[in-house]
Design a protein around this motif. Structure first.
Motif, PDB file in Angstrom:
ATOM      1  N   GLU A 122      45.127  35.185  32.868  1.00  0.00           N
ATOM      2  CA  GLU A 122      46.197  34.247  33.244  1.00  0.00           C
ATOM      3  C   GLU A 122      46.977  33.796  32.017  1.00  0.00           C
ATOM      4  O   GLU A 122      48.199  33.729  32.037  1.00  0.00           O
ATOM      5  N   ARG A 127      49.024  37.542  36.946  1.00  0.00           N
ATOM      6  CA  ARG A 127      48.979  36.679  38.128  1.00  0.00           C
ATOM      7  C   ARG A 127      48.133  37.336  39.202  1.00  0.00           C
ATOM      8  O   ARG A 127      48.232  38.538  39.444  1.00  0.00           O
ATOM      9  N   GLU A 128      47.328  36.534  39.854  1.00  0.00           N
ATOM     10  CA  GLU A 128      46.479  37.034  40.928  1.00  0.00           C
ATOM     11  C   GLU A 128      47.335  37.498  42.103  1.00  0.00           C
ATOM     12  O   GLU A 128      48.248  36.802  42.526  1.00  0.00           O
ATOM     13  N   MET A 142      44.872  41.447  39.823  1.00  0.00           N
ATOM     14  CA  MET A 142      45.947  40.765  39.111  1.00  0.00           C
ATOM     15  C   MET A 142      46.964  41.790  38.634  1.00  0.00           C
ATOM     16  O   MET A 142      46.662  42.981  38.534  1.00  0.00           O
TER      17      MET A 142
END
Length: 148
Positions: A122, A127-128, A142
């Protein structure tokens, strides 16, 4: 120096993976996925790169080019070399490789029990996208768009 792995690197790569992922066995209740891979085959396929310093393999990357992005299938740093920024260098190298291949996104996944990895990814701009059970592992997927 980051370079393509060769057949001579199979044993050092396997040893590094075993050392880097052993601490996760109690959390997951099994060997993590990277410990189950056939590194001789991955190296023969040209998918493995290593960070080498003074003749020692200190980091491993497994990269798989796909039509719509680069899969960063594994990134690992020797426990003896952790805390020196090698993981970040390997991640930056993966992103540079994606750009060289004309790919605009790098994708990765990690086990949800590897909370340290989630935080690092992150902070690096990943980003997931989703979570799923894959191959019996609870994984967090991600991605990073390189134009972002």
């Amino acid at each position: 120096m980051i370079r393509p792995a060769t057949a001579h690197d199979v044993a050092p790569v396997q040893a590094l993976i075993e050392a880097a992922y052993a601490l996760y066995i109690p959390r997951i209740g099994a060997k993590p996925g990277p410990m189950l891979e056939d590194y001789a085959a991955l190296i023969a396929q040209g998918r493995v790169e290593v960070f080498e310093e003074q003749g020692q393999v200190l980091g491993v990357l497994v990269l798989i080019a796909q039509a719509d992005g680069l899969l960063l299938d594994n990134v690992a740093v020797s426990p003896a070399a952790q805390g020196r920024g090698l993981g970040r260098q390997l991640m930056a190298h993966a992103e540079a490789r994606a750009r060289q291949l004309g790919l605009e996104v790098v994708r990765l996944y990690t086990n949800e029990a590897m909370s340290e990895n989630l935080g690092l990814y992150e902070r690096l701009g990943y980003r997931e996208t989703h979570r799923a059970v894959q191959a019996g592992f609870r994984r967090v997927f991600m991605e990073k768009r390189l134009g972002d």
